[in-house]
Write an enzyme that holds these catalytic residues in place. Structure first.
Site, PDB file in Angstrom:
ATOM      1  CD  GLU A 119      12.519  70.610 -44.771  1.00  0.00           C
ATOM      2  OE1 GLU A 119      12.253  69.403 -44.798  1.00  0.00           O
ATOM      3  OE2 GLU A 119      11.563  71.383 -45.154  1.00  0.00           O
ATOM      4  CD  GLU A 139      11.003  68.404 -50.306  1.00  0.00           C
ATOM      5  OE1 GLU A 139      11.450  68.495 -51.128  1.00  0.00           O
ATOM      6  OE2 GLU A 139      11.073  68.171 -49.145  1.00  0.00           O
TER       7      GLU A 139
HETATM    8  N1  COA Z   1      11.372  56.761 -47.788  1.00  0.00           N
HETATM    9  C1  COA Z   1      11.359  55.489 -47.652  1.00  0.00           C
HETATM   10  N2  COA Z   1      12.185  54.653 -48.140  1.00  0.00           N
HETATM   11  C2  COA Z   1      13.035  54.977 -48.747  1.00  0.00           C
HETATM   12  C3  COA Z   1      13.299  56.374 -49.340  1.00  0.00           C
HETATM   13  C4  COA Z   1      12.239  57.186 -48.524  1.00  0.00           C
HETATM   14  N3  COA Z   1      12.372  58.570 -49.006  1.00  0.00           N
HETATM   15  N4  COA Z   1      14.163  56.583 -49.890  1.00  0.00           N
HETATM   16  C5  COA Z   1      14.935  55.248 -50.226  1.00  0.00           C
HETATM   17  N5  COA Z   1      14.152  54.417 -49.401  1.00  0.00           N
HETATM   18  C6  COA Z   1      14.500  52.940 -49.458  1.00  0.00           C
HETATM   19  C7  COA Z   1      14.077  52.259 -50.672  1.00  0.00           C
HETATM   20  O1  COA Z   1      12.503  51.795 -50.964  1.00  0.00           O
HETATM   21  C8  COA Z   1      15.060  51.003 -50.904  1.00  0.00           C
HETATM   22  O2  COA Z   1      14.442  50.152 -49.860  1.00  0.00           O
HETATM   23  P1  COA Z   1      14.373  48.468 -50.481  1.00  0.00           P
HETATM   24  O3  COA Z   1      15.699  48.067 -50.494  1.00  0.00           O
HETATM   25  O4  COA Z   1      13.504  47.995 -49.384  1.00  0.00           O
HETATM   26  O5  COA Z   1      13.543  48.593 -51.705  1.00  0.00           O
HETATM   27  C9  COA Z   1      16.271  51.412 -49.967  1.00  0.00           C
HETATM   28  O6  COA Z   1      15.576  52.642 -49.206  1.00  0.00           O
HETATM   29  C10 COA Z   1      17.272  51.880 -50.960  1.00  0.00           C
HETATM   30  O7  COA Z   1      16.821  52.809 -51.910  1.00  0.00           O
HETATM   31  P2  COA Z   1      17.075  52.592 -53.510  1.00  0.00           P
HETATM   32  O8  COA Z   1      16.139  53.550 -54.104  1.00  0.00           O
HETATM   33  O9  COA Z   1      16.913  51.311 -53.929  1.00  0.00           O
HETATM   34  O10 COA Z   1      18.548  53.430 -53.592  1.00  0.00           O
HETATM   35  P3  COA Z   1      18.897  54.034 -55.084  1.00  0.00           P
HETATM   36  O11 COA Z   1      20.324  54.287 -54.865  1.00  0.00           O
HETATM   37  O12 COA Z   1      18.277  53.268 -56.336  1.00  0.00           O
HETATM   38  O13 COA Z   1      18.137  55.330 -55.260  1.00  0.00           O
HETATM   39  C11 COA Z   1      17.157  57.486 -54.319  1.00  0.00           C
HETATM   40  C12 COA Z   1      18.463  56.454 -54.219  1.00  0.00           C
HETATM   41  C13 COA Z   1      17.446  58.615 -53.176  1.00  0.00           C
HETATM   42  C14 COA Z   1      17.332  58.161 -55.758  1.00  0.00           C
HETATM   43  C15 COA Z   1      15.754  56.994 -54.293  1.00  0.00           C
HETATM   44  O14 COA Z   1      15.882  56.021 -53.257  1.00  0.00           O
HETATM   45  C16 COA Z   1      14.587  57.856 -53.925  1.00  0.00           C
HETATM   46  O15 COA Z   1      14.208  58.584 -54.999  1.00  0.00           O
HETATM   47  N6  COA Z   1      14.139  57.992 -52.847  1.00  0.00           N
HETATM   48  C17 COA Z   1      13.049  58.826 -52.597  1.00  0.00           C
HETATM   49  C18 COA Z   1      13.471  60.233 -52.452  1.00  0.00           C
HETATM   50  C19 COA Z   1      12.310  61.318 -51.834  1.00  0.00           C
HETATM   51  O16 COA Z   1      11.338  61.335 -52.758  1.00  0.00           O
HETATM   52  N7  COA Z   1      12.255  61.407 -50.669  1.00  0.00           N
HETATM   53  C20 COA Z   1      11.146  62.216 -50.213  1.00  0.00           C
HETATM   54  C21 COA Z   1      11.285  63.807 -50.082  1.00  0.00           C
HETATM   55  S1  COA Z   1       9.778  64.682 -49.209  1.00  0.00           S
END
Ligand code: COA
Length: 248
Positions: A119, A139
């Site tokens: 966005e 989402e």
């Molecule tokens: N909100 C809060 N924290 C987030 C985040 C989010 N949307 N996305 C990632 N983080 C944090 C993780 O909790 C992690 O924190 P930690 O080290 O304290 O555990 C850190 O960022 C690193 O993320 P991680 O998941 O370990 O990295 P990854 O490379 O394994 O995976 C993603 C990357 C993007 C695939 C995964 O983090 C993810 O699916 N995030 C959520 C995406 C999402 O649903 N966003 C909301 C959209 S509305």
């Protein structure tokens, strides 16, 4: 030398030679968009809008892995009361403010660009991305729909069918796919991303600022109008630009 404007926590805002640099700065959380980032972005965008010294803005993000991994899931659905949340949204309409900025906005995108990340990118006028970029709309997986304009701006950019496939099936776009769907103007190597954005900004700075901001207005506002209305807007703005040129 870059001038650092303010001490925010979730973003860094700097100015140098007519360029504003907004850097999302929560790399440990993949620059997830939280309430504090929303408030700080609102303050920065307001300052940019009123600052004649800032003629082009670059949006980018700190850390290796992500431009922005979407809304902060730790704050997800935690607003105390829906009415209160709605009031804040009206009071701080970050997305409306974003779209109202007169300056050209360049997004320099890398890594994960998810949810709110898309966005933000779509509020920008020109999008550069590095080869490692991944665009997604998670989402639906959370049982919600984007509410910051993403599912209005994305179909206008990549088309309705591709947006629906992304949203309804959780499909993510790679860099070549994003380029093919015109979501990004150009793909560059990761190391070249920030310099490429600055180079682009430098080119825009060479042109007359009044012509630049009016051209942006004619193109952006005109795209949401009928051809007849767009032509009328263009004619009005081009007369304004010519009048200004003849006065100087
Ligand atoms: N909100 C809060 N924290 C987030 C985040 C989010 N949307 N996305 C990632 N983080 C944090 C993780 O909790 C992690 O924190 P930690 O080290 O304290 O555990 C850190 O960022 C690193 O993320 P991680 O998941 O370990 O990295 P990854 O490379 O394994 O995976 C993603 C990357 C993007 C695939 C995964 O983090 C993810 O699916 N995030 C959520 C995406 C999402 O649903 N966003 C909301 C959209 S509305």
């Amino acid at each position: 030398m870059k001038q650092q404007m303010s001490q925010f926590e979730t973003i860094i805002y700097e100015k140098k030679d007519g360029i504003g640099f907004v850097t999302l700065n929560r790399p440990q959380f993949l620059n997830a968009y939280n309430i504090q980032m929303r408030d700080e972005l609102f303050a920065v965008l307001g300052a940019i809008k009123d600052d004649d010294d800032v003629r082009v803005v670059i949006f980018r993000a700190a850390g290796d892995k992500a431009f922005c991994a979407g809304a902060d899931l730790t704050e997800f659905l935690t607003a105390p009361l829906p009415v209160f949340a709605r009031q804040i949204r009206f009071d701080r309409d970050v997305w409306g403010l974003f779209l109202s900025l007169p300056q050209p906005l360049i997004a320099a995108l890398h890594g994960y660009v998810l949810g709110s990340g898309i966005e933000i990118a779509l509020c920008c006028d020109i999008r550069l991305a590095s080869e490692d970029v991944r665009f997604g709309l998670p989402e639906v997986n959370l049982g919600i729909i984007p509410a910051a304009g993403g599912i209005q701006t994305l179909p206008r950019t990549i088309g309705r069918a591709e947006t629906l496939e992304m949203f309804l099936t959780g499909k993510w776009l790679t860099a070549p796919e994003a380029y093919r769907h015109k979501l990004v103007n150009r793909i560059v190597a990761r190391a070249d991303l920030w310099p490429a954005a600055e180079q682009l900004a430098g080119k825009i700075l060479c042109y007359n600022n009044f012509a630049v901001t009016n051209a942006k207005q004619a193109i952006v506002r005109g795209s949401d109008m009928s051809l007849a209305e767009g032509l009328a807007l263009e004619s009005r703005l081009s007369r304004l630009v010519i009048m200004k040129q003849t006065q100087t």
